[in-house]
Write a protein that holds these residues in place. Sequence first.
Motif, PDB file in Angstrom:
ATOM      1  N   PRO A  35       5.822   5.010   0.909  1.00 37.03           N
ATOM      2  CA  PRO A  35       4.957   3.737   1.478  1.00 37.03           C
ATOM      3  C   PRO A  35       4.160   3.244   2.797  1.00 37.03           C
ATOM      4  O   PRO A  35       4.676   4.046   4.073  1.00 37.03           O
ATOM      5  N   LEU A  36       3.427   3.267   2.850  1.00 36.56           N
ATOM      6  CA  LEU A  36       2.088   3.102   4.118  1.00 36.56           C
ATOM      7  C   LEU A  36       2.620   1.585   4.976  1.00 36.56           C
ATOM      8  O   LEU A  36       2.647   1.069   6.331  1.00 36.56           O
ATOM      9  N   THR A  37       2.442   0.392   3.815  1.00 40.35           N
ATOM     10  CA  THR A  37       2.354  -1.197   4.411  1.00 40.35           C
ATOM     11  C   THR A  37       3.909  -1.720   3.641  1.00 40.35           C
ATOM     12  O   THR A  37       4.453  -1.087   2.400  1.00 40.35           O
ATOM     13  N   GLY A  38       4.000  -3.089   4.102  1.00 44.36           N
ATOM     14  CA  GLY A  38       5.098  -3.275   3.006  1.00 44.36           C
ATOM     15  C   GLY A  38       5.798  -4.795   3.704  1.00 44.36           C
ATOM     16  O   GLY A  38       6.859  -5.064   4.401  1.00 44.36           O
ATOM     17  N   VAL A  39       5.467  -5.435   2.833  1.00 45.46           N
ATOM     18  CA  VAL A  39       6.150  -7.165   2.880  1.00 45.46           C
ATOM     19  C   VAL A  39       5.998  -7.453   1.727  1.00 45.46           C
ATOM     20  O   VAL A  39       5.300  -7.935   1.572  1.00 45.46           O
ATOM     21  N   GLU A  40       7.261  -8.361   1.956  1.00 44.97           N
ATOM     22  CA  GLU A  40       8.163  -8.767   0.938  1.00 44.97           C
ATOM     23  C   GLU A  40       7.598 -10.127   0.091  1.00 44.97           C
ATOM     24  O   GLU A  40       7.728 -10.011  -0.781  1.00 44.97           O
ATOM     25  N   ASP A  41       6.946 -11.011   0.829  1.00 40.60           N
ATOM     26  CA  ASP A  41       6.237 -11.717   0.341  1.00 40.60           C
ATOM     27  C   ASP A  41       4.377 -12.048   0.512  1.00 40.60           C
ATOM     28  O   ASP A  41       3.896 -12.780   0.385  1.00 40.60           O
ATOM     29  N   ARG A  42       3.290 -10.473  -0.005  1.00 42.38           N
ATOM     30  CA  ARG A  42       3.089 -11.095   0.055  1.00 42.38           C
ATOM     31  C   ARG A  42       1.469  -9.429  -0.684  1.00 42.38           C
ATOM     32  O   ARG A  42       2.469  -8.804  -1.241  1.00 42.38           O
ATOM     33  N   VAL A  49      -7.937   0.039   6.575  1.00 43.16           N
ATOM     34  CA  VAL A  49      -8.474  -1.434   6.734  1.00 43.16           C
ATOM     35  C   VAL A  49      -7.864  -2.041   5.346  1.00 43.16           C
ATOM     36  O   VAL A  49      -8.693  -1.425   4.006  1.00 43.16           O
ATOM     37  N   PHE A  50      -7.203  -2.784   5.208  1.00 41.54           N
ATOM     38  CA  PHE A  50      -6.786  -4.302   4.019  1.00 41.54           C
ATOM     39  C   PHE A  50      -6.478  -5.371   4.079  1.00 41.54           C
ATOM     40  O   PHE A  50      -6.505  -5.877   5.079  1.00 41.54           O
ATOM     41  N   GLN A  51      -6.715  -6.131   3.142  1.00 41.91           N
ATOM     42  CA  GLN A  51      -6.080  -7.035   2.829  1.00 41.91           C
ATOM     43  C   GLN A  51      -4.747  -7.588   2.519  1.00 41.91           C
ATOM     44  O   GLN A  51      -4.253  -7.134   1.699  1.00 41.91           O
ATOM     45  N   SER A  52      -4.447  -8.535   3.380  1.00 40.52           N
ATOM     46  CA  SER A  52      -3.168  -9.084   3.014  1.00 40.52           C
ATOM     47  C   SER A  52      -2.773 -10.636   3.147  1.00 40.52           C
ATOM     48  O   SER A  52      -2.952 -11.359   4.031  1.00 40.52           O
ATOM     49  N   ALA A  53      -2.481 -10.696   1.592  1.00 43.84           N
ATOM     50  CA  ALA A  53      -2.364 -12.372   1.468  1.00 43.84           C
ATOM     51  C   ALA A  53      -1.377 -12.646   1.012  1.00 43.84           C
ATOM     52  O   ALA A  53      -0.522 -12.473  -0.213  1.00 43.84           O
ATOM     53  N   ASP A  54      -0.945 -14.479   0.756  1.00 43.54           N
ATOM     54  CA  ASP A  54       0.001 -14.992   0.738  1.00 43.54           C
ATOM     55  C   ASP A  54      -1.050 -16.479  -0.454  1.00 43.54           C
ATOM     56  O   ASP A  54      -2.045 -15.996  -0.926  1.00 43.54           O
ATOM     57  N   ASP A  55       0.162 -17.488  -1.002  1.00 43.26           N
ATOM     58  CA  ASP A  55      -0.604 -18.695  -1.122  1.00 43.26           C
ATOM     59  C   ASP A  55      -1.611 -18.848  -0.025  1.00 43.26           C
ATOM     60  O   ASP A  55      -2.288 -20.362  -0.476  1.00 43.26           O
ATOM     61  N   LEU A  70       0.981  -1.422   0.066  1.00 40.73           N
ATOM     62  CA  LEU A  70       0.184  -0.013  -0.234  1.00 40.73           C
ATOM     63  C   LEU A  70       1.193   1.157   0.098  1.00 40.73           C
ATOM     64  O   LEU A  70       2.054   1.314   0.762  1.00 40.73           O
ATOM     65  N   MET A  71       0.196   2.306  -0.804  1.00 43.34           N
ATOM     66  CA  MET A  71       1.074   3.442  -0.918  1.00 43.34           C
ATOM     67  C   MET A  71       0.046   4.426  -0.096  1.00 43.34           C
ATOM     68  O   MET A  71      -1.266   4.272  -0.607  1.00 43.34           O
ATOM     69  N   ILE A  72       0.555   5.828   0.145  1.00 42.43           N
ATOM     70  CA  ILE A  72      -0.137   6.193   0.433  1.00 42.43           C
ATOM     71  C   ILE A  72       0.310   8.304   0.027  1.00 42.43           C
ATOM     72  O   ILE A  72       1.755   8.057  -0.492  1.00 42.43           O
ATOM     73  N   ARG A  73      -0.662   8.879  -0.350  1.00 47.70           N
ATOM     74  CA  ARG A  73      -0.263  10.116  -0.942  1.00 47.70           C
ATOM     75  C   ARG A  73      -1.254  11.586  -0.747  1.00 47.70           C
ATOM     76  O   ARG A  73      -2.504  10.888  -0.633  1.00 47.70           O
TER      77      ARG A  73
END
Length: 763
Positions: A269-276, A291-297, A257-260
């Motif tokens: 960057p507002l968030t940042g996970v390498e594998d999601r 609120v947001f959705q954070s997912a991987d496999d 997620l980016m915020i501007r």
Amino acid sequence: MTYDDPTAVQGLRPAARYVQLGAAKVDLATHEVRLDGDLTRLTPKSAEVLKVLLRHEGEPVARELLIDQVWRDQCPSDDVVTKAIGELRRTLAGADEQIIETIPRVGYRLVTVVQWLDSDGALPQIEQQVPESAPSEPAETADVSPTFSQPEAENGSAEPIASSRSRSSRWPWVALALVPILLVIAALGWRQQPSSPPAARTAPADGLPILLAGRLNVALKPIAAESGAESMPAISPDGRIVVYSQWADVRTGYTRLMIRTIGAESARPLTGVEDRAEISPVWAPDGRSVVFQSADDDSCRLMMVDSVSGDQRQVGECYPSFVDWIDFTPDGRGLLLSRAVDDVAPQLRVLDLQSGRYKSFEYERSEWDNDVQGIYSPDGSSLAFRRGASPYSDIYLTAADGGVVRRLTTLRTTIRGMDWLPDSRHIVFSSDHNGSLSLWLLDTSNGDVQPVGAYGASIPSVAQSGDSLVFQQQLQPYNLIRVELNEEGVDQVVPVFQSSRADGYPVISPDQKSLAFVSNRGGRNEIMLGDIASGSVTRLTRTHSGEVSDPQWAPDGQSVLFTHRREGGAVLVELDLATRRMSDIDLPVVDARHGRFSADGQWIFFDAEVGPTRQAFRAPRDGGGAEQISELSGFHPQPDPSGRFVYFLNHYYRLMRVDLQQGVIVDLDSAIGYGNRDAWVVRADGVHALKRNPNGSRESSWAIFHWPLQAEPGSAPLIRTINTEVDAPVELAQLGFSIESGQAFYTSAQLNGDIDVMLLEGL
């Protein structure tokens, strides 16, 4: 952006009469032009061509569309468009000024600055020739209906496509699902298409809070157009800040997620996970948390992040392979989500943020109703939501605390996001039901639907206490490709019939020489015919309303069957290639789609609406009685060449087989999947489906799954991995799948996934 009905936006605004194009000022009612002190007049046809170009302001307009719009029901010579464009250039252009650009093999577009002028004092010398009793902005004479402009040099950035392999759909109705893990939102813009909307009114709506077309005090500009991919924007309640999802790594497809802040030179960057993959942001009513959705496999979490400090906490769970449409309850203490309960279709439920438990939400619905994307009105009194899995969705309304439900639209379409306007009466939503993906305005008081425009726009988000709207915009989501399979090396991906617009749903002719497909290269979706050897393309249909899709060849190659979505429901149409004559198939059903011929050409198989479900049918080719061949549900029926078996998808998008001789239906317990529902075919050698490779790498993430015609339930398919170049992996859109031979097939792919996050100010 693409209005084919000249009166399409008259209900949204007073008709615009005066326009300035560079140095020239034009009166669209009298066709008079003032340039450098000289007063001239355009010929009627040249003026009409100008009006069409204005309706598509900044967008290419095909020569065929100009002929269709200006010389309709006439037989013009081949050079009429060239002459009209030449006159416009001579009359409108000042010294060293370019007004209209010619785009080879595409068409024409306005490249000068377009400014809509007030009638009072805008063109005083021209206005002196108008009788004093004439109204200042006469709707009956000024029939031009332009929309807001898109800067031609700001065409966006690639849409995020997560690299995770798809999982089996946990829930059958999957209106939430996208491909592969989360995102092909704009790219799938016209894969689901409905009937036409209610006819546009001819007078402005009473008290309409915004005017989104023509000579308006609005400004449209990109808020995020970096080299990466930006999508799914959400604007803060006060209209000052935008959060959106951006590719963090183009090689993996993971997003952050980016915020501007609006007006700032850059985003952070507002968030940042390498594998999601982090998507679907929504602002809390206080304008501080997101609120947001954070997912991987394998997992998916609903997270809340502080927009200032960046602190995060988990607030719930979600499904790894689905996009969640999220809204806060008016008091900010809960999240409105869609969840399945007791193996029943997804329904609206409220997640209490304090306890982490779901609360029941009582409102009118059946066990078949698939309800998603609920949004509360700004005044907290109403709740709008989408009912029906794409491509059969409509907008419904209930009270904020539930109860009676009222249907607002009868579009049976794909709805790519929606949001309330601050007046708690109107809803802006994205749909492609009238020929191309764009924004529409819904009046919840009477169900009236009006076009807003913005070609390729989806996921609108409105500032509830400001005057701003953001949305994502994709101009060229997918094109046709031919994949040549090489058993000893890398499979070759070759673009076919390249264009600057969207092409999809290819189907090869019986003689293997031509492709029928759907394209909006002429301004709206039409059925096209492409010659494979020469690369030439001919438009087969010229529709002026509704939506065409899903072409299929007759066995003799003399005609094409396709679906035409119209107001009140879709119909099947047969097009004779020799005469270009189109004939509706007379069927006693509602909303017939996905027609297929039997091998002998005597029968047509299709699906249609039956109450809250869809069922598979067959009927004689010349129409008449229709026989239902499915039981609980049936989508996309396809007969095998022998004529004995018909395969279709059930509501779980699993493969079903019906024996027409014995009347026995068998669940083959093999998942085709929601995202692959348009990418499977039945041939003499079995059933083939184009799907995600569950074990593939990024360059081998797709595969062809093959089942024999009489496969036993639960039998494993043969899987043929598609191997592409490591440095050039292909992202398929799965809009059609047609096998040329055992060594090649046609489908659609995202060759240019550019997306912008656009900001519209001054509502």
